[in-house]
Design a protein around this motif. Structure first.
Motif, short mmCIF file in Angstrom:
data_model
loop_
_atom_site.label_atom_id
_atom_site.label_comp_id
_atom_site.label_asym_id
_atom_site.label_seq_id
_atom_site.Cartn_x
_atom_site.Cartn_y
_atom_site.Cartn_z
N THR A 24 0.83 -1.21 0.00
CA THR A 24 0.00 0.00 0.00
C THR A 24 0.87 1.26 0.00
O THR A 24 0.58 2.23 -0.72
N ALA A 38 -6.28 2.79 -2.44
CA ALA A 38 -5.31 2.13 -1.57
C ALA A 38 -5.98 0.99 -0.79
O ALA A 38 -5.39 -0.08 -0.61
N ARG A 42 -4.85 -2.86 -0.98
CA ARG A 42 -4.50 -3.52 0.28
C ARG A 42 -5.25 -4.84 0.43
O ARG A 42 -4.67 -5.88 0.79
#
Lengths: 130, 129
Positions: A24, A38, A42
């Protein structure tokens, strides 16, 4: 400019968070992804790792998992691989398939490989706004 | 009840997976607040917390996911199993406050059909049988 990341960790769920953090952070630095993207990166890398870990025989084992990330102009490609005797099970890929724009599963020599492509700025095929 | 779970590296370090679970009661319904990340390493703790509610006789449980930053497929499995157990006892599990990503995962996996995501705890409470 650093456009790719390669990490190797022991094949254990204990390292999932570390992998998530590194990938990330890389995505934020190299591709400037926003918070929503993000979160998708992730979860996608975490799910791909879990799917690959599931292909390994039950413990104890000392295998390593390799995680690669590469930023392309409009997408991030993730690759997770480990040496496992059996292919990654399709049932372990439901979430990552839902998050990603393209998922490829293959056997490469002794390795089982999951490749995940996430397009940036479009929120994936299902869209972010749900 | 307060349970802190960390990965192998321990709760004091930043890089172990950590989830915090707290339970309180509202009008006879157990509210389980999940803060942090639910993945393969922390899902067992969530399962244990939900099992403990069932063992204590609870049939209706609200899971407050507003502070849940990641819920992976392992965590989804825990929710589905807990919901089925509670339903067979005449109750249900209700989800509250899930982030957009968690709602999307619920939707695309089809889990949403049996476990809809409610906007907040009040809406989840209202949806329980």
């Amino acid at each position: 400019m650093n456009r790719s990341l390669s990490i190797e960790v022991p094949a254990s769920g204990s390292y999932l968070r570390l992998v998530r953090m590194l990938v990330t952070a890389f995505a934020a630095e190299a591709a400037g992804v926003d918070v929503e993207e993000a979160a998708r990166v992730r979860l996608a890398v975490s799910e791909a790792c879990v799917a690959v870990l599931e292909a390994l025989p039950s413990r104890p084992h000392t295998d390593a998992v390799h995680v690669g990330a590469r930023v392309e102009p409009d997408c991030i490609d993730l690759e997770v691989r480990t040496a496992a005797p059996s292919p990654v099970a399709e049932r372990d890929l439901a979430v990552v398939r839902a998050l990603a724009d393209d998922v490829e599963v293959r056997t490469d020599g002794a390795d089982q490989v999951v490749r995940v492509r996430l397009r940036l700025g479009v929120g994936g095929r299902a869209g972010v706004d749900v | 009840m307060q349970v802190d779970v960390a990965g192998d590296r321990g709760a004091d370090e930043d890089d172990g997976t950590v989830v915090e679970l707290s339970v309180h009661e509202e009008g006879g319904v157990a509210i389980v607040v999940v803060t942090g990340e639910v993945d393969a390493t922390t899902a067992p703790a969530l399962a244990a917390a939900l099992d403990a509610q069932v063992a204590a006789g609870a049939t209706r449980v609200v899971l407050d996911l507003a502070g849940t930053t990641l819920l992976d497929s392992t965590g989804l499995g825990v929710l589905v199993r807990a919901n089925r157990r509670l339903r067979s006892a005449g109750g249900a599990l209700a989800l509250a406050g899930a982030t957009r990503l968690v709602r999307r995962v619920l939707e695309v996996t089809g889990v949403e059909r049996e476990l809809p995501a409610h906007a907040d705890v009040d809406a989840a409470l209202a949806a329980l049988p």
